[in-house]
Motif scaffolding. Structure first.
Motif, PDB file in Angstrom:
ATOM      1  N   ALA A  61       7.148   2.760   5.503  1.00  0.00           N
ATOM      2  CA  ALA A  61       8.250   2.701   4.540  1.00  0.00           C
ATOM      3  C   ALA A  61       9.160   1.504   4.796  1.00  0.00           C
ATOM      4  O   ALA A  61       9.491   0.752   3.882  1.00  0.00           O
ATOM      5  CB  ALA A  61       9.038   4.009   4.593  1.00  0.00           C
ATOM      6  N   MET A 110       1.131   5.928  -4.468  1.00  0.00           N
ATOM      7  CA  MET A 110      -0.160   5.238  -4.432  1.00  0.00           C
ATOM      8  C   MET A 110      -1.025   5.675  -3.253  1.00  0.00           C
ATOM      9  O   MET A 110      -1.885   4.926  -2.822  1.00  0.00           O
ATOM     10  CB  MET A 110       0.022   3.727  -4.469  1.00  0.00           C
ATOM     11  N   GLY A 138      10.384  -4.435   1.808  1.00  0.00           N
ATOM     12  CA  GLY A 138      11.057  -3.732   0.714  1.00  0.00           C
ATOM     13  C   GLY A 138      12.521  -3.478   1.021  1.00  0.00           C
ATOM     14  O   GLY A 138      13.376  -3.572   0.137  1.00  0.00           O
ATOM     15  N   PHE A 142       8.762   1.866  -4.165  1.00  0.00           N
ATOM     16  CA  PHE A 142       8.228   0.800  -3.325  1.00  0.00           C
ATOM     17  C   PHE A 142       8.696   0.964  -1.888  1.00  0.00           C
ATOM     18  O   PHE A 142       7.906   0.913  -0.943  1.00  0.00           O
ATOM     19  CB  PHE A 142       8.685  -0.555  -3.893  1.00  0.00           C
ATOM     20  N   SER A 143       9.987   1.185  -1.747  1.00  0.00           N
ATOM     21  CA  SER A 143      10.557   1.226  -0.400  1.00  0.00           C
ATOM     22  C   SER A 143      10.019   2.417   0.395  1.00  0.00           C
ATOM     23  O   SER A 143       9.829   2.323   1.605  1.00  0.00           O
ATOM     24  CB  SER A 143      12.079   1.293  -0.495  1.00  0.00           C
ATOM     25  N   TYR A 156       2.638  -9.114  -1.254  1.00  0.00           N
ATOM     26  CA  TYR A 156       3.358  -8.773  -0.011  1.00  0.00           C
ATOM     27  C   TYR A 156       2.985  -9.734   1.117  1.00  0.00           C
ATOM     28  O   TYR A 156       3.819 -10.117   1.931  1.00  0.00           O
ATOM     29  CB  TYR A 156       2.992  -7.341   0.367  1.00  0.00           C
TER      30      TYR A 156
END
Ligand code: PFF
Length: 454
Positions: free
Chosen positions: A23, A232, A27, A226-227, A105
């Protein structure tokens, strides 16, 4: 790896550290501040926090449950839990999303390597903002140098993933996370005490609700997914490695809190400096790379802080790319019986290809546009604003409506040891709040809500 010899994360700290390692990454420190800057500051922060609590936490818990119950990769876990049905496509979509995220990324991860070198060779000293911006622009729009760094970074990621889940991921996450926290706090203290720094805190914590638009809401939701590495299959894959003895809901709270605290601390380190130095808060992806070198130049011991910061930013990126690559590797190893090394090599080659496209789209190929965006922005927007929220929606629907509630409760309570008194509220969020909110936010942004007449 077969079902029975799946490696589990060794200790409790190991689980939290590995999930937090996924995590916490670019991000938090690179993307969160610039998204916040482009979307009006305080109001974005509030919507972001709402998304983390109402969508992020329940969806992370659902991903852990799916993975730990299914004991397989993102698609395989769905196959186990809903045999003969098409839900595994959600997992497959996650594998594809991982691939696209990696595609941009790794570019920013490569930048962190360049900045380690610049920090070590003391390049930030005596440079004003304009010069630092120029240095960044010259480097990031260049051709060869960014591509070399992308390649170096991918080789490091691939080597660690090759070493396997427990050894590689857990060990690296465990002691680096606290160190990162300390450095960001030190940076924050320096930034807040810069002349005029207080304006940055005002920008951050005094919301101007007039600035909320459908774009701001979608960006905040995308940033939350995202963070937290959600929507996904990343937390499904990691969930499958978590031992049955671990309390999943507690892990969710710990990972989410750590991720959120680090993002907010990063913003506290950046915005006071942005305002003090007269940098435009809506600058975009270069924000961190031109602001923080400036702060280091004004800090006692700045030379050492700068090196430590960029090394840790690079490691934070690494623990995230490891998790992204693991999603792809676990899928191909388990579903198609690939050797770990084969799929790691193939995936690395594919990611390098996307990484080169993204990197060049900032320089020589900036005129190559799809939907009005270059590859870098396309991969970024498509994943965080569409694929991850849609994946999250489907995961919420799957666990909210489809999965057997008794087996979910059993998974959460660890056979009666852990508290589950939040269960009804959790299911309510999954069944109604997440699907409705995510659909409305996406439809609204696409302009479809007007078109549909509401
Ligand atoms: N959460 C990571 C970050 O904030 O940098 C990015 C990420 C990692 C997204 C892993 C998705 C994922 F599966």
């Amino acid at each position: 790896m077969t079902i029975n010899d799946r490696i589990n994360f060794g200790s409790k700290l190991g689980v939290v550290a590995a999930a937090a390692g996924s995590a916490v990454g670019l991000g938090n420190i690179w993307r969160f501040p610039y998204e916040l800057g482009q979307n009006g500051g305080g109001a974005f922060l509030i919507i972001y926090l709402l998304c983390v609590i109402l969508l992020g936490m329940p969806i992370m818990l659902s991903e852990f449950i799916i993975g730990r119950t299914g004991q397989a990769n993102a698609a395989g876990s769905f196959k186990k839990l809903a045999p003969g049905q098409k839900w595994w496509i959600v997992g497959l979509m996650g594998v594809f999303t991982s691939f696209l995220i990696m595609g941009f990324y790794v570019v920013v991860s490569g930048w962190t390597l360049e900045y380690i070198v610049q920090a070590v060779s003391n390049q930030f000293i005596n440079k004003d903002t304009a010069t630092l911006s120029r240095v960044f622009a010259d480097f990031s729009t260049g051709t060869l140098r960014p591509i070399i760094w992308i390649t170096v970074f991918m080789i490091i990621t691939a080597t660690i993933v090759l070493a396997g889940v427990q050894k590689g991921i857990e060990r690296s996450s465990k002691f680096l996370m606290p160190l990162l926290l300390i450095i960001i706090i030190a940076l924050g203290i320096r930034a807040v005490t810069l002349p005029g720094g207080i304006d940055g805190l005002r920008f951050l914590f005094k919301p101007d609700f007039g600035k909320i638009t459908s774009e701001v809401v979608l960006s905040a939701m995308g940033q939350a997914f995202f963070s937290l590495s959600l929507g996904m299959g990343c937390m499904i894959t990691y969930g499958s490695y978590i031992s049955k003895k671990t309390n999943l809901s507690k892990t969710v709270v710990q990972v989410t809190m750590l991720d959120t605290v680090i993002a907010i601390l990063a913003a506290i380190a950046i915005f006071p400096a942005v305002f003090s130095l007269g940098i435009n808060p809506a600058q975009g992806p270069e924000l961190v790379f031109i602001t923080l070198p400036n702060v280091f130049a004004h800090m006692p011991g700045g030379y050492v802080w700068a090196i430590l910061f960029f090394v840790l930013l690079c490691v934070a990126a690494l623990t995230s790319t490891i998790s992204l690559l693991e999603v792809i590797v676990a899928y191909f190893v388990e579903e198609y019986k690939f050797h770990r090394i084969t799929i790691i090599l193939l995936a690395t080659a594919g990611i390098l290809f996307l990484g080169v496209l993204s990197s060049l789209s900032l320089g020589v190929w900036k005129d190559v546009q799809i939907f009005g965006m270059g590859f870098f922005s396309l991969f970024d927007s498509l994943t965080s604003k569409i694929l991850m929220p849609v994946g999250g929606l489907l995961i919420a629907v799957f666990t909210g409506w489809k999965l057997n509630k008794d087996s979910m409760l059993e998974e959460l309570s660890g056979g009666g040891q852990f508290k589950t008194n939040f269960f009804k509220f959790y299911i309510f969020l999954l069944r109604f709040v997440a699907p409705v909110a995510i659909s409305l936010i996406i439809l609204n942004q696409l302009g479809l809500s007007q078109w549909l007449g509401f």
